[in-house]
Design a protein around this motif. Sequence first.
Motif, PDB file in Angstrom:
ATOM      1  N   THR A 100       6.374  -1.055   1.131  1.00  0.00           N
ATOM      2  CA  THR A 100       7.781  -0.920   0.715  1.00  0.00           C
ATOM      3  C   THR A 100       8.267   0.512   0.545  1.00  0.00           C
ATOM      4  O   THR A 100       9.459   0.756   0.598  1.00  0.00           O
ATOM      5  CB  THR A 100       8.035  -1.639  -0.624  1.00  0.00           C
ATOM      6  N   ASP A 101       7.371   1.470   0.254  1.00  0.00           N
ATOM      7  CA  ASP A 101       7.813   2.799  -0.165  1.00  0.00           C
ATOM      8  C   ASP A 101       8.754   2.661  -1.372  1.00  0.00           C
ATOM      9  O   ASP A 101       9.714   3.418  -1.507  1.00  0.00           O
ATOM     10  CB  ASP A 101       8.499   3.543   0.983  1.00  0.00           C
ATOM     11  N   HIS A 102       8.476   1.669  -2.218  1.00  0.00           N
ATOM     12  CA  HIS A 102       9.309   1.416  -3.413  1.00  0.00           C
ATOM     13  C   HIS A 102       9.412   2.687  -4.248  1.00  0.00           C
ATOM     14  O   HIS A 102       8.416   3.195  -4.752  1.00  0.00           O
ATOM     15  CB  HIS A 102       8.659   0.298  -4.234  1.00  0.00           C
TER      16      HIS A 102
ATOM     17  N   CYS B 208       0.817  -1.219   0.000  1.00  0.00           N
ATOM     18  CA  CYS B 208       0.000   0.000   0.000  1.00  0.00           C
ATOM     19  C   CYS B 208       0.855   1.275   0.000  1.00  0.00           C
ATOM     20  O   CYS B 208       0.368   2.349   0.336  1.00  0.00           O
ATOM     21  CB  CYS B 208      -0.973  -0.015   1.178  1.00  0.00           C
ATOM     22  N   HIS B 209       2.110   1.158  -0.421  1.00  0.00           N
ATOM     23  CA  HIS B 209       2.954   2.357  -0.498  1.00  0.00           C
ATOM     24  C   HIS B 209       4.015   2.182  -1.585  1.00  0.00           C
ATOM     25  O   HIS B 209       5.087   1.636  -1.324  1.00  0.00           O
ATOM     26  CB  HIS B 209       3.598   2.621   0.867  1.00  0.00           C
ATOM     27  N   THR B 210       3.709   2.603  -2.791  1.00  0.00           N
ATOM     28  CA  THR B 210       4.683   2.539  -3.896  1.00  0.00           C
ATOM     29  C   THR B 210       4.695   3.870  -4.653  1.00  0.00           C
ATOM     30  O   THR B 210       3.724   4.628  -4.612  1.00  0.00           O
ATOM     31  CB  THR B 210       4.340   1.416  -4.900  1.00  0.00           C
ATOM     32  N   HIS B 211       5.811   4.122  -5.313  1.00  0.00           N
ATOM     33  CA  HIS B 211       5.947   5.341  -6.136  1.00  0.00           C
ATOM     34  C   HIS B 211       6.490   4.959  -7.500  1.00  0.00           C
ATOM     35  O   HIS B 211       7.697   5.029  -7.730  1.00  0.00           O
ATOM     36  CB  HIS B 211       6.907   6.334  -5.485  1.00  0.00           C
ATOM     37  N   LEU B 212       5.605   4.524  -8.396  1.00  0.00           N
ATOM     38  CA  LEU B 212       6.042   4.175  -9.750  1.00  0.00           C
ATOM     39  C   LEU B 212       5.926   5.425 -10.628  1.00  0.00           C
ATOM     40  O   LEU B 212       4.995   6.205 -10.477  1.00  0.00           O
ATOM     41  CB  LEU B 212       5.168   3.037 -10.294  1.00  0.00           C
TER      42      LEU B 212
ATOM     43  N   VAL C 221       2.685   6.791   7.678  1.00  0.00           N
ATOM     44  CA  VAL C 221       3.395   5.990   6.679  1.00  0.00           C
ATOM     45  C   VAL C 221       4.862   5.814   7.088  1.00  0.00           C
ATOM     46  O   VAL C 221       5.403   6.583   7.887  1.00  0.00           O
ATOM     47  CB  VAL C 221       3.305   6.606   5.258  1.00  0.00           C
ATOM     48  N   HIS C 222       5.476   4.809   6.516  1.00  0.00           N
ATOM     49  CA  HIS C 222       6.903   4.474   6.689  1.00  0.00           C
ATOM     50  C   HIS C 222       7.513   4.887   8.037  1.00  0.00           C
ATOM     51  O   HIS C 222       8.495   5.618   8.092  1.00  0.00           O
ATOM     52  CB  HIS C 222       7.761   4.992   5.526  1.00  0.00           C
ATOM     53  N   LEU C 223       6.937   4.375   9.105  1.00  0.00           N
ATOM     54  CA  LEU C 223       7.501   4.660  10.429  1.00  0.00           C
ATOM     55  C   LEU C 223       8.850   3.942  10.570  1.00  0.00           C
ATOM     56  O   LEU C 223       8.968   2.757  10.307  1.00  0.00           O
ATOM     57  CB  LEU C 223       6.521   4.196  11.515  1.00  0.00           C
TER      58      LEU C 223
ATOM     59  N   PHE D  91      -5.749  10.015   1.538  1.00  0.00           N
ATOM     60  CA  PHE D  91      -5.015  11.225   1.140  1.00  0.00           C
ATOM     61  C   PHE D  91      -3.737  11.268   1.945  1.00  0.00           C
ATOM     62  O   PHE D  91      -3.728  10.951   3.127  1.00  0.00           O
ATOM     63  CB  PHE D  91      -5.862  12.466   1.438  1.00  0.00           C
ATOM     64  N   LYS D  92      -2.651  11.669   1.263  1.00  0.00           N
ATOM     65  CA  LYS D  92      -1.398  11.773   1.999  1.00  0.00           C
ATOM     66  C   LYS D  92      -1.003  13.236   2.141  1.00  0.00           C
ATOM     67  O   LYS D  92      -1.065  13.997   1.170  1.00  0.00           O
ATOM     68  CB  LYS D  92      -0.299  11.007   1.271  1.00  0.00           C
ATOM     69  N   LEU D  93      -0.613  13.579   3.344  1.00  0.00           N
ATOM     70  CA  LEU D  93      -0.090  14.919   3.587  1.00  0.00           C
ATOM     71  C   LEU D  93       1.320  14.800   4.142  1.00  0.00           C
ATOM     72  O   LEU D  93       1.690  13.785   4.717  1.00  0.00           O
ATOM     73  CB  LEU D  93      -0.991  15.679   4.563  1.00  0.00           C
TER      74      LEU D  93
END
Length: 463
Positions: free
Chosen positions: A317-319, A61-65, A241-243, A152-154
């Motif tokens: 992953t925050d890929h 639930c956390h990727t940046h393609l 996210v990504h703690l 939503f991400k802030l």
Amino acid sequence: MMPAMRILISGGTVVTASDIYQGDVLVEDERITTIGTDLKVPADRTIDARGKYVLPGGIDCHTHLDMPFGGTTSADDFESGTIAAAFGGTTSIVDFAIQYKGQTLQHAWETWMQKAEGRAAIDYGFHMIITDLKNQVEAEMDTLVREGVTSFKLFMAYPGVFMSDDATIFRALLRTGKNGGTICMHAENGGVIDVLVQRALAEGKTAPKYHALTRPARAEAEATHRAIAMAEMADVPIYIVHLSAAEALEMVTEARDRGLPAFAETCPQYLFLSYDNYEEPGFEGAKYVMSPPLRPRETQEQLWRGLAFNDLQAISTDHCPFCMKEQKELGKKDFSKIPNGAPGIETRMSLVYDGGVKSGRISLNRFVELTSTSPAKIFGLFPKKGTIAPGSDADIVIFDPTKTWKISKKTTHMKVDYNPYEGREVTGVTETVLSRGRVIVDGGKFTGKAGSGNFLRRACRMI
Ligand SMILES: [Zn+2]
């Protein structure tokens, strides 16, 4: 009417977040229709899963393609990134669309839909990054929630680029109280970090390790605490996210002990890598430049404990891969110019199985919960995704818990010129993958198709 395509997965050990049992799973077209023992039904294909685990497909639930950052773009697009994900046993992702200043959310969403359409090989949803919350945009949040973009991400970091002030964050939180959406927070105190970065550079400290040394754990803990406090005042849940830092985990634990709906994810890099990696010779430390940064080695055990005791609810992953050549190199003379991010979409399931289940830190059920079921529930995909049950999508991973794999740039499919876990041997390998009933990874080969992934119109949180 075409007769349904039937695949029978026989004799495997079915594992969900709550159960472990020997069983046969019948897939008809896109769904799981029957689970039983010794199912005697004709099938177009039978997959022998004896001695293997039959798991719900991983949900990252956390990727940046295909994401622009710092004058370059993350190296995997929706095709290469989702194929790599499939190889690693992940069958759904939730990526991030970005609203830049002055844009509508609709425009941002359409832009990212175009990046994914025709390319994604597995199903995908989007969170929406908000950087400019005008009144009109706030109203648009409701529309997006109705359209299936329900989170939503802030940012509390990156002043002048992504950062929102407290008033903006509080307005967004209040809005989700009405529309059912969820706020995901990048929790680091961006103001403090910026001052530390400028001071380091002025002192001639330009090496990659200063990326970590200018982003203290306390800056993450402070922002985590502030984010949770604002969510408490708005009377809504929040998802961090990504703690990465033990000090930030303490804030989440304290809030949960008081009964607050505070949720958080961590990532494999924080469980398997550490500050020591920044001390690698030359410019090698740039491989690990990400935000938040890697923390002292002792943190790893604290995060595992958080995962075991449900103070952390998900592993994503925050890929966000950038090649060393031409991308990470942009920061050769100045660590603040190194694009932030690292690859990981393909290695998550094996790493977490090996370091978590095999090492006795978490149970097999908890492994499934952290990598699939819980993200599905938090982000409105359950029970379509995140479990093995009649009626659920046939997103299934056949996982060999005895096989080993040496992780390397050479043995992975991500489009990036290094692997942060190069040479690490793990036990537990994804062997066969079904995405909505289609076999997309078969004995180590990709048999799916770019573009066959569907957009996931997500429901609201179930937490
Ligand atoms: Zn991210």
